[in-house]
Design an enzyme around this catalytic site. Structure first.
Site, PDB file in Angstrom:
ATOM      1  N   LYS A  58       0.826  -1.206   0.000  1.00 42.27           N
ATOM      2  CA  LYS A  58       0.000   0.000   0.000  1.00 42.27           C
ATOM      3  C   LYS A  58       0.861   1.257   0.000  1.00 42.27           C
ATOM      4  CE  LYS A  58      -2.484  -2.661  -0.532  1.00 42.27           C
ATOM      5  NZ  LYS A  58      -2.525  -4.123  -0.505  1.00 42.27           N
ATOM      6  N   GLU A 211      -3.203 -14.125 -17.567  1.00 45.14           N
ATOM      7  CA  GLU A 211      -4.154 -14.735 -16.638  1.00 45.14           C
ATOM      8  C   GLU A 211      -4.701 -16.019 -17.262  1.00 45.14           C
ATOM      9  OE1 GLU A 211      -5.525 -14.456 -13.471  1.00 45.14           O
ATOM     10  OE2 GLU A 211      -6.663 -16.196 -14.163  1.00 45.14           O
ATOM     11  N   VAL A 245       1.002 -19.650 -19.130  1.00 46.00           N
ATOM     12  CA  VAL A 245       2.459 -19.657 -19.323  1.00 46.00           C
ATOM     13  C   VAL A 245       2.954 -21.102 -19.385  1.00 46.00           C
ATOM     14  CG1 VAL A 245       2.962 -19.454 -16.865  1.00 46.00           C
ATOM     15  CG2 VAL A 245       4.635 -18.675 -18.481  1.00 46.00           C
ATOM     16  N   VAL A 278       0.443 -16.167  -8.471  1.00 46.17           N
ATOM     17  CA  VAL A 278      -0.605 -17.143  -8.819  1.00 46.17           C
ATOM     18  C   VAL A 278      -1.275 -17.743  -7.576  1.00 46.17           C
ATOM     19  CG1 VAL A 278       0.434 -17.726 -11.044  1.00 46.17           C
ATOM     20  CG2 VAL A 278       1.127 -18.985  -8.988  1.00 46.17           C
ATOM     21  N   GLY A 279      -1.194 -17.042  -6.473  1.00 46.45           N
ATOM     22  CA  GLY A 279      -1.836 -17.523  -5.253  1.00 46.45           C
ATOM     23  C   GLY A 279      -0.810 -17.869  -4.177  1.00 46.45           C
ATOM     24  N   ARG A 280      -1.326 -18.254  -2.999  1.00 46.68           N
ATOM     25  CA  ARG A 280      -0.464 -18.562  -1.861  1.00 46.68           C
ATOM     26  C   ARG A 280      -0.853 -19.911  -1.260  1.00 46.68           C
ATOM     27  NH1 ARG A 280       2.470 -14.280   0.035  1.00 46.68           N
ATOM     28  NH2 ARG A 280       2.361 -14.959   2.213  1.00 46.68           N
ATOM     29  N   HIS A 452     -23.365  15.775   2.140  1.00 46.76           N
ATOM     30  CA  HIS A 452     -23.141  16.214   0.764  1.00 46.76           C
ATOM     31  C   HIS A 452     -22.017  17.248   0.749  1.00 46.76           C
ATOM     32  CE1 HIS A 452     -23.979  17.427  -3.332  1.00 46.76           C
ATOM     33  NE2 HIS A 452     -23.935  18.689  -2.927  1.00 46.76           N
TER      34      HIS A 452
HETATM   35  P1  FAD Z   1       1.104 -14.163   8.183  1.00 49.13           P
HETATM   36  O1  FAD Z   1       0.911 -12.707   8.120  1.00 49.13           O
HETATM   37  O2  FAD Z   1       1.674 -14.848   6.993  1.00 49.13           O
HETATM   38  O3  FAD Z   1       2.011 -14.441   9.462  1.00 49.13           O
HETATM   39  C1  FAD Z   1       2.444 -15.711   9.780  1.00 49.13           C
HETATM   40  C2  FAD Z   1       3.673 -15.582  10.652  1.00 49.13           C
HETATM   41  O4  FAD Z   1       3.972 -16.853  11.195  1.00 49.13           O
HETATM   42  C3  FAD Z   1       4.929 -15.139   9.895  1.00 49.13           C
HETATM   43  O5  FAD Z   1       5.519 -14.069  10.561  1.00 49.13           O
HETATM   44  C4  FAD Z   1       5.833 -16.363   9.910  1.00 49.13           C
HETATM   45  O6  FAD Z   1       7.215 -16.067   9.973  1.00 49.13           O
HETATM   46  C5  FAD Z   1       5.384 -17.042  11.188  1.00 49.13           C
HETATM   47  N1  FAD Z   1       5.614 -18.477  11.219  1.00 49.13           N
HETATM   48  C6  FAD Z   1       5.355 -19.381  10.241  1.00 49.13           C
HETATM   49  N2  FAD Z   1       5.664 -20.627  10.664  1.00 49.13           N
HETATM   50  C7  FAD Z   1       6.132 -20.497  11.925  1.00 49.13           C
HETATM   51  C8  FAD Z   1       6.593 -21.420  12.894  1.00 49.13           C
HETATM   52  N3  FAD Z   1       6.642 -22.729  12.656  1.00 49.13           N
HETATM   53  N4  FAD Z   1       7.019 -20.943  14.085  1.00 49.13           N
HETATM   54  C9  FAD Z   1       6.994 -19.602  14.347  1.00 49.13           C
HETATM   55  N5  FAD Z   1       6.551 -18.686  13.476  1.00 49.13           N
HETATM   56  C10 FAD Z   1       6.110 -19.134  12.288  1.00 49.13           C
HETATM   57  N6  FAD Z   1      -4.486  -8.724   3.068  1.00 49.13           N
HETATM   58  C11 FAD Z   1      -5.366  -7.735   3.312  1.00 49.13           C
HETATM   59  O7  FAD Z   1      -6.313  -7.932   4.072  1.00 49.13           O
HETATM   60  N7  FAD Z   1      -5.211  -6.499   2.753  1.00 49.13           N
HETATM   61  C12 FAD Z   1      -4.192  -6.215   1.914  1.00 49.13           C
HETATM   62  O8  FAD Z   1      -4.082  -5.103   1.425  1.00 49.13           O
HETATM   63  C13 FAD Z   1      -3.256  -7.244   1.632  1.00 49.13           C
HETATM   64  N8  FAD Z   1      -2.205  -7.005   0.821  1.00 49.13           N
HETATM   65  C14 FAD Z   1      -1.292  -7.997   0.590  1.00 49.13           C
HETATM   66  C15 FAD Z   1      -0.237  -7.736  -0.259  1.00 49.13           C
HETATM   67  C16 FAD Z   1       0.694  -8.711  -0.531  1.00 49.13           C
HETATM   68  C17 FAD Z   1       1.843  -8.421  -1.450  1.00 49.13           C
HETATM   69  C18 FAD Z   1       0.573  -9.988   0.100  1.00 49.13           C
HETATM   70  C19 FAD Z   1       1.607 -11.053  -0.148  1.00 49.13           C
HETATM   71  C20 FAD Z   1      -0.472 -10.261   0.949  1.00 49.13           C
HETATM   72  C21 FAD Z   1      -1.435  -9.265   1.193  1.00 49.13           C
HETATM   73  N9  FAD Z   1      -2.528  -9.493   2.020  1.00 49.13           N
HETATM   74  C22 FAD Z   1      -3.444  -8.504   2.245  1.00 49.13           C
HETATM   75  C23 FAD Z   1      -2.736 -10.796   2.674  1.00 49.13           C
HETATM   76  C24 FAD Z   1      -2.283 -10.722   4.135  1.00 49.13           C
HETATM   77  O9  FAD Z   1      -0.937 -10.319   4.186  1.00 49.13           O
HETATM   78  C25 FAD Z   1      -2.467 -12.075   4.787  1.00 49.13           C
HETATM   79  O10 FAD Z   1      -3.805 -12.502   4.628  1.00 49.13           O
HETATM   80  C26 FAD Z   1      -2.162 -11.988   6.279  1.00 49.13           C
HETATM   81  O11 FAD Z   1      -0.846 -11.555   6.495  1.00 49.13           O
HETATM   82  C27 FAD Z   1      -2.382 -13.337   6.945  1.00 49.13           C
HETATM   83  O12 FAD Z   1      -2.097 -13.239   8.299  1.00 49.13           O
HETATM   84  P2  FAD Z   1      -1.632 -14.500   9.158  1.00 49.13           P
HETATM   85  O13 FAD Z   1      -1.425 -13.983  10.529  1.00 49.13           O
HETATM   86  O14 FAD Z   1      -2.546 -15.613   8.930  1.00 49.13           O
HETATM   87  O15 FAD Z   1      -0.243 -14.941   8.511  1.00 49.13           O
HETATM   88  P1  NAD Z   2      -5.091 -14.672  -6.346  1.00 48.85           P
HETATM   89  O1  NAD Z   2      -5.715 -15.951  -6.045  1.00 48.85           O
HETATM   90  O2  NAD Z   2      -5.785 -13.409  -5.993  1.00 48.85           O
HETATM   91  O3  NAD Z   2      -4.793 -14.566  -7.912  1.00 48.85           O
HETATM   92  C1  NAD Z   2      -4.020 -15.496  -8.604  1.00 48.85           C
HETATM   93  C2  NAD Z   2      -4.406 -15.418 -10.065  1.00 48.85           C
HETATM   94  O4  NAD Z   2      -3.461 -16.170 -10.793  1.00 48.85           O
HETATM   95  C3  NAD Z   2      -5.774 -16.024 -10.344  1.00 48.85           C
HETATM   96  O5  NAD Z   2      -6.523 -15.128 -11.129  1.00 48.85           O
HETATM   97  C4  NAD Z   2      -5.455 -17.312 -11.075  1.00 48.85           C
HETATM   98  O6  NAD Z   2      -6.429 -17.672 -12.020  1.00 48.85           O
HETATM   99  C5  NAD Z   2      -4.151 -16.935 -11.760  1.00 48.85           C
HETATM  100  N1  NAD Z   2      -3.301 -18.079 -12.080  1.00 48.85           N
HETATM  101  C6  NAD Z   2      -3.055 -19.191 -11.334  1.00 48.85           C
HETATM  102  N2  NAD Z   2      -2.172 -19.993 -11.957  1.00 48.85           N
HETATM  103  C7  NAD Z   2      -1.843 -19.365 -13.118  1.00 48.85           C
HETATM  104  C8  NAD Z   2      -0.965 -19.682 -14.194  1.00 48.85           C
HETATM  105  N3  NAD Z   2      -0.249 -20.793 -14.170  1.00 48.85           N
HETATM  106  N4  NAD Z   2      -0.862 -18.819 -15.226  1.00 48.85           N
HETATM  107  C9  NAD Z   2      -1.595 -17.663 -15.237  1.00 48.85           C
HETATM  108  N5  NAD Z   2      -2.443 -17.316 -14.235  1.00 48.85           N
HETATM  109  C10 NAD Z   2      -2.564 -18.150 -13.207  1.00 48.85           C
HETATM  110  O7  NAD Z   2      -3.646 -14.754  -5.686  1.00 48.85           O
HETATM  111  P2  NAD Z   2      -2.535 -13.639  -5.482  1.00 48.85           P
HETATM  112  O8  NAD Z   2      -2.808 -12.445  -6.316  1.00 48.85           O
HETATM  113  O9  NAD Z   2      -1.248 -14.353  -5.601  1.00 48.85           O
HETATM  114  O10 NAD Z   2      -2.745 -13.243  -3.968  1.00 48.85           O
HETATM  115  C11 NAD Z   2      -2.635 -14.242  -2.941  1.00 48.85           C
HETATM  116  C12 NAD Z   2      -3.522 -13.937  -1.782  1.00 48.85           C
HETATM  117  O11 NAD Z   2      -3.075 -12.789  -1.097  1.00 48.85           O
HETATM  118  C13 NAD Z   2      -4.942 -13.675  -2.232  1.00 48.85           C
HETATM  119  O12 NAD Z   2      -5.743 -14.751  -1.823  1.00 48.85           O
HETATM  120  C14 NAD Z   2      -5.359 -12.435  -1.550  1.00 48.85           C
HETATM  121  O13 NAD Z   2      -6.464 -12.675  -0.716  1.00 48.85           O
HETATM  122  C15 NAD Z   2      -4.173 -12.000  -0.708  1.00 48.85           C
HETATM  123  N6  NAD Z   2      -3.934 -10.590  -1.026  1.00 48.85           N
HETATM  124  C16 NAD Z   2      -4.885  -9.685  -0.668  1.00 48.85           C
HETATM  125  C17 NAD Z   2      -4.719  -8.368  -1.004  1.00 48.85           C
HETATM  126  C18 NAD Z   2      -5.779  -7.383  -0.640  1.00 48.85           C
HETATM  127  O14 NAD Z   2      -6.598  -7.700   0.215  1.00 48.85           O
HETATM  128  N7  NAD Z   2      -5.814  -6.198  -1.229  1.00 48.85           N
HETATM  129  C19 NAD Z   2      -3.591  -7.950  -1.692  1.00 48.85           C
HETATM  130  C20 NAD Z   2      -2.658  -8.901  -2.046  1.00 48.85           C
HETATM  131  C21 NAD Z   2      -2.837 -10.212  -1.693  1.00 48.85           C
END
Ligand code: FAD
Ligand code: NAD
Length: 481
Positions: A58, A211, A245, A278-280, A452
């Site tokens: 952000k 995509e 891809v 492509v996801g997590r 407004h």
């Molecule tokens: P995490 O935040 O992943 O935290 C898990 C923690 O556990 C980590 O610190 C890790 O080191 C620790 N851990 C793992 N295994 C162990 C272990 N065995 N022992 C001790 N510690 C451990 N979500 C939103 O809502 N809004 C957004 O704008 C947004 N933007 C995002 C942008 C990006 C680029 C990405 C990648 C994600 C984004 N997300 C967003 C998703 C959001 O970051 C996650 O949904 C959120 O962080 C999940 O929280 P969590 O506590 O489940 O896990």
């Molecule tokens: P996503 O699931 O949002 O999007 C992945 C996209 O990749 C999908 O549209 C899928 O169809 C496509 N895809 C998958 N395999 C592919 C391939 N082989 N070739 C081409 N396209 C392919 O996942 P993300 O963007 O990686 O984000 C991961 C998670 O992090 C999301 O679930 C999201 O909730 C979280 N996140 C949230 C925010 C937010 O809340 N603003 C921001 C970033 C991330």
């Protein structure tokens, strides 16, 4: 055997650290285990969200939006700026400062609330014990009445695009570029692909996004998704749908991406950097001893019920490591709910009222059911929409793109979904969430007085439009759905 706790939380992301603070507030003896450390060996709190997710992305989205506005959006408003330039190193250090302040803040909150922070990687043993391995490999075993697993997730890697240093990167790498790539490729037009693709596009990269799916943002209400796609393409994001891809190669400092297009033909393009988004996938590997007894589902998520209870009594899991949307606020809600239940307070998460936001420009934000879902389920519903092009504040803010859509139950008028594409949709959606949380009808929203001129008036008009009574547009005669 070390100290015994009421609750041990594994992971300090928004699921874990919020749970830990809530537990301490409830008078429980809580420890939070985190293994992430920086190059100096200092523990890194805050998880994905604070360090490599929500917050740094952000920060870059805000900065790049300002740049883009100054570059292309000021002239016609009568504002003249001199030569504009991007200092990527300064931008990154600004981002790091924000991250540092927030993660440091968690350490302070732990201290003031009396949460014990333990540095090391946790592993769940049987009988509610947790083994922690520190950076030197030393292990200590802790026991607790309850364990909350909040270990989060990490990016998925795909065989045709293995990560390489600095050239083919995941979301973490894409937050750390040291210059603006001339050509940027992105695999995946999901949330990360669109947000980070937008960041670098605004700063000057030519961005191509591949995509695999035929529909754009298939789970989002398609009125909103289609409108957003139009804006993103106009901004220059080259989004190719149904593009899969098949191969990537790094040659002479360039990435060659081969893909199958929507007609099944092989195509290739080259770029300076490629982001794989492509996801997590959940962090559950090496998390359990063989006799821990905790079940995972078929995709490797910790298996939980609606109350985030695993199959082992006293062991819970929250956030990205369990089913449901991977969102920071969803993780925190679950963490709070579990701690409150441990403390004896009856509470639950309302999964129907979790908002989603994509922080592009315009932003997308939504809560509740989409029109496509309701149609598929044969539910009777009614819809009101209002475009920001007819909203005075949006025009004044030079942000006339997008619309608000309110969906209500045909019979009861109860709001079932609110979907927005537009300026500050991330802030506006809270009004839809509150309305739904309190079981409001579209009429309740329609009878509410909105200030407004505000963007929120578009939500008001959309709610009025549900019964064909919007003031600032010609209402179409409402057809029964
Ligand atoms: P995490 O935040 O992943 O935290 C898990 C923690 O556990 C980590 O610190 C890790 O080191 C620790 N851990 C793992 N295994 C162990 C272990 N065995 N022992 C001790 N510690 C451990 N979500 C939103 O809502 N809004 C957004 O704008 C947004 N933007 C995002 C942008 C990006 C680029 C990405 C990648 C994600 C984004 N997300 C967003 C998703 C959001 O970051 C996650 O949904 C959120 O962080 C999940 O929280 P969590 O506590 O489940 O896990
Ligand atoms: P996503 O699931 O949002 O999007 C992945 C996209 O990749 C999908 O549209 C899928 O169809 C496509 N895809 C998958 N395999 C592919 C391939 N082989 N070739 C081409 N396209 C392919 O996942 P993300 O963007 O990686 O984000 C991961 C998670 O992090 C999301 O679930 C999201 O909730 C979280 N996140 C949230 C925010 C937010 O809340 N603003 C921001 C970033 C991330």
């Amino acid at each position: 055997m070390a100290d015994k706790y009421d609750v041990i939380v594994i992971g300090s992301g928004p699921g874990g650290y919020v749970a830990a603070i809530r537990g301490a507030q409830q008078g429980l003896k809580v420890a939070c285990i985190e293994g992430w450390q920086d190059d100096s060996g200092k523990q890194v709190l805050g998880g994905t969200c604070l360090n490599v997710g929500c917050i740094p992305s952000k920060a870059l989205l805000e900065i790049s939006h300002k740049y883009e506005e100054a570059k292309h959006g000021f002239d016609h408003q009568g504002l003249k700026v001199g030569k504009l330039d991007v200092d990527v190193a300064q931008m990154m250090s600004h981002k790091e400062k924000i991250v540092g302040n927030l993660t440091g803040g968690i350490a302070g909150l732990f201290k003031s609330n009396g949460v014990t922070s333990i540095q090391g990687w946790g592993r769940v043993l049987n009988s509610k014990q947790v083994e922690v391995t520190d950076a030197k490999g030393k292990t200590t075993t802790y026991s607790a009445e309850n364990i909350i697993i909040a270990t989060g997730s990490r990016p998925i890697e795909i065989p045709p695009a293995p990560l390489t240093d600095n050239k083919i990167v995941d979301s973490t790498g894409a937050l750390e570029f040291d210059d603006v790539p001339k050509r940027l490729g992105v695999i995946g037009a999901g949330v990360i692909g669109l947000e980070l693709g937008s960041v670098w596009s605004r700063l000057g990269s030519e961005v191509t996004i591949l995509e695999a799916q035929e529909s754009f943002l298939g789970t989002v209400d398609q009125t909103i998704a289609k409108d957003a796609l139009k804006h993103f393409r106009k901004q220059g994001l080259d989004i190719k749908l149904k593009a899969r891809v098949t191969k990537t190669e790094v040659k002479r400092n360039l990435v060659y991406v081969t893909y199958e297009d929507s007609d099944g033909k092989e195509q290739q393009f080259k770029c300076d950097r490629l982001i794989v988004a492509v996801g997590r996938t959940p962090n559950t590997e090496k998390l359990f001893s063989s006799d821990s007894g905790v079940d995972l589902d078929e995709r490797g998520f910790v298996f939980v019920n609606d109350d985030c209870e695993t199959n082992v009594p006293g062991v819970y899991a929250v956030g990205d490591v369990v089913r449901g949307p991977m969102l920071a606020h969803k993780a925190s809600e679950e963490g709070i709910m579990v701690m409150d239940r441990i403390a004896g307070k009856a509470t639950e998460v309302n999964y129907d009222c979790i908002p989603n936001v994509i922080y592009t420009h315009p932003e997308l934000a939504w809560v509740g059911r989409t029109e496509e879902e309701l149609k598929a389920e044969g539910e009777a519903y009614k819809v009101g929409t209002f475009t920001f092009a007819a909203n005075g504040r949006a025009m004044a803010a030079n942000a006339p793109e997008g619309l608000v859509k309110v969906i209500a139950d045909e019979k009861t008028d109860r709001v079932l979904g609110v979907h927005i594409v537009g300026h500050q949709a991330s802030e506006l959606i809270a009004q839809g969430v509150i309305a739904m949380e309190f079981g409001s009808s579209a009429e309740d929203l329609a009878l509410t007085c909105f200030a407004h001129p505000t963007l929120s008036e578009s939500l008001h008009e959309a709610a009025l439009g549900v019964d064909g009574m919007a003031i600032h547009k010609a209402n179409r005669k409402r057809k029964k759905k």
